[in-house]
Design a protein around this motif. Sequence first.
Motif, mmCIF file in Angstrom:
data_model
loop_
_atom_site.group_PDB
_atom_site.id
_atom_site.type_symbol
_atom_site.label_atom_id
_atom_site.label_comp_id
_atom_site.label_asym_id
_atom_site.label_seq_id
_atom_site.Cartn_x
_atom_site.Cartn_y
_atom_site.Cartn_z
ATOM 1 N N LEU A 224 81.229 81.305 81.718
ATOM 2 C CA LEU A 224 82.260 80.269 81.673
ATOM 3 C C LEU A 224 83.343 80.620 80.653
ATOM 4 C CD1 LEU A 224 80.137 76.981 81.807
ATOM 5 C CD2 LEU A 224 81.732 77.786 83.565
ATOM 6 N N GLN A 225 82.920 81.108 79.480
ATOM 7 C CA GLN A 225 83.887 81.495 78.462
ATOM 8 C C GLN A 225 84.800 82.609 78.969
ATOM 9 O OE1 GLN A 225 84.484 80.127 75.404
ATOM 10 N NE2 GLN A 225 86.215 81.548 75.277
ATOM 11 N N TYR A 228 87.254 81.195 81.490
ATOM 12 C CA TYR A 228 88.294 80.444 80.769
ATOM 13 C C TYR A 228 89.352 81.390 80.201
ATOM 14 C CZ TYR A 228 90.384 78.071 76.751
ATOM 15 O OH TYR A 228 91.264 77.579 75.830
ATOM 16 N N GLU A 229 88.896 82.488 79.621
ATOM 17 C CA GLU A 229 89.828 83.453 79.034
ATOM 18 C C GLU A 229 90.680 84.144 80.100
ATOM 19 O OE1 GLU A 229 87.210 85.948 76.838
ATOM 20 O OE2 GLU A 229 86.861 84.462 75.239
ATOM 21 N N ASN A 233 90.583 77.142 85.467
ATOM 22 C CA ASN A 233 90.690 75.754 85.013
ATOM 23 C C ASN A 233 89.494 74.981 85.559
ATOM 24 O OD1 ASN A 233 91.726 73.559 83.738
ATOM 25 N ND2 ASN A 233 93.561 73.365 85.004
ATOM 26 N N ARG A 235 85.907 72.140 84.529
ATOM 27 C CA ARG A 235 85.183 71.283 83.597
ATOM 28 C C ARG A 235 83.718 71.317 83.995
ATOM 29 N NH1 ARG A 235 85.687 64.954 81.701
ATOM 30 N NH2 ARG A 235 85.234 65.374 79.514
ATOM 31 N N ILE A 257 84.927 77.267 74.290
ATOM 32 C CA ILE A 257 84.888 76.208 75.305
ATOM 33 C C ILE A 257 83.971 75.063 74.914
ATOM 34 C CG2 ILE A 257 85.505 77.650 77.301
ATOM 35 C CD1 ILE A 257 82.469 77.750 77.954
ATOM 36 N N GLU A 259 83.970 73.689 71.829
ATOM 37 C CA GLU A 259 84.529 73.025 70.657
ATOM 38 C C GLU A 259 84.906 71.573 70.910
ATOM 39 O OE1 GLU A 259 87.679 75.505 69.292
ATOM 40 O OE2 GLU A 259 86.327 77.065 68.503
ATOM 41 N N HIS A 263 86.436 71.183 78.369
ATOM 42 C CA HIS A 263 85.894 72.132 79.351
ATOM 43 C C HIS A 263 84.395 71.960 79.598
ATOM 44 C CE1 HIS A 263 89.707 74.202 79.472
ATOM 45 N NE2 HIS A 263 89.711 74.261 78.162
ATOM 46 N N VAL A 264 83.660 71.452 78.612
ATOM 47 C CA VAL A 264 82.219 71.250 78.779
ATOM 48 C C VAL A 264 81.851 69.892 78.194
ATOM 49 C CG1 VAL A 264 79.902 72.086 78.265
ATOM 50 C CG2 VAL A 264 81.773 73.726 78.591
ATOM 51 N N SER A 343 81.059 84.793 85.840
ATOM 52 C CA SER A 343 82.487 84.604 85.592
ATOM 53 C C SER A 343 83.290 84.825 86.861
ATOM 54 C CB SER A 343 82.950 85.565 84.496
ATOM 55 O OG SER A 343 84.346 85.466 84.310
#
Length: 389
Positions: A224-225, A228-229, A233, A235, A257, A259, A263-264, A343
């Motif tokens: 997922l990270q 995202y990078e 897009n 959730r 993601i 923090e 996103h999660v 990913s």
Amino acid sequence: MNIAYVGPFPFPSSNANSLRVKGMAEALAMAGHGVDICSSVPSQDMGRGMPVEGVRVHSLNEYDEGLLSGVNRGLRGLFIGDITLRWLHSLSTKPDAIVLYGTHLGYLLRLLPFCEKFRIPLFLDVVEWYDPRHLPGGVFGPFAASNELSMRYFATKANGIFVISKYLQLHFERHGCKTLRIPPLFSFESEKSSQFSKVSGVVNLCYVGSPGKKEDMESIFKGLQSAYEKGANFRMHVVGLTADEFAKDFGMQRLPILENEVHVKFYGRLDNVSAKNIISASDFLVVVRKDFRFTKAGFPSKVAESLCLGVPIIGNLSSDLKDYLLDGQNAIVVGGPNADSFSDAVMRAAALNENELSRMRQLASSSADSNFRVRVFSERIANFIATVR
């Protein structure tokens, strides 16, 4: 026929074992049989609202009574089954057949002679083969020895065995056992939830369950990270554990993601109805598992449940999933249990438009209707019990 379905499971409950029992009991009841579910583990009542029509439920507590119950709860776990046997002896009219959920040695050592004495056929419903490393005491502990002894010898003495996977079917058939493979079964109908407000270009993913040793959470969240990078897009909705539990168990709290909840989002434990609402509102359910004996022997019931809700899967082909998941139709198949492959799958999901997502939902629902509905297996299960002696 009157059938007693017994074993160390809570009922009702949101746990996978309780949902398995519910599906099997519904199938037997649909075929016209009387069913008594005898749950011997106290339910945490997470499964309110899931009664089984025409099925009687009896609740026992194997851990608070019986041999060594007053000494140590863990040690008592080796010997459970005597309270259930007492209940069976108390019945003025004995059941025509008994189904034992699992292969617990304490139950088998009691039920095999009981069934022989009263000429009652004994069936097992086997859904997993534990890894000895995951049991109390480890590889050389008493639970591991008990599990291997039951799986390799005492379980093979049953009249017939329901199995959840091809791996288990092959194992028992090598021992000359009569088997019937039954995947997880559900009777509810799919209905799209509007729980998540639609934001254009955001794909909603969900993970539901208690990860334990089965789920490859590292591949999922590092994947997922990475997605995202790369600009995906999404959730991710996580049901079954809190953010703190996730950080403690998997140590990935430093991923950007995680923090905030953009996103999660972690929900912790929810009842089955609430969990189903989150699945139904999502675009995909996520399942990634590595290739071990215990993952090959089991079957992720969440896959069947998700497809029955009309929600396609993002996952790799563990267990028997290659027989049910078709890439680009009811699933986006992950090439392997690793972060890069996951990913790539998330990137594919994030690129789908509304028409493509709707089409996949329809194909998910239709595949469930053919493969995971109680009505599809009801007659098959009933015939197996009626003819195997």
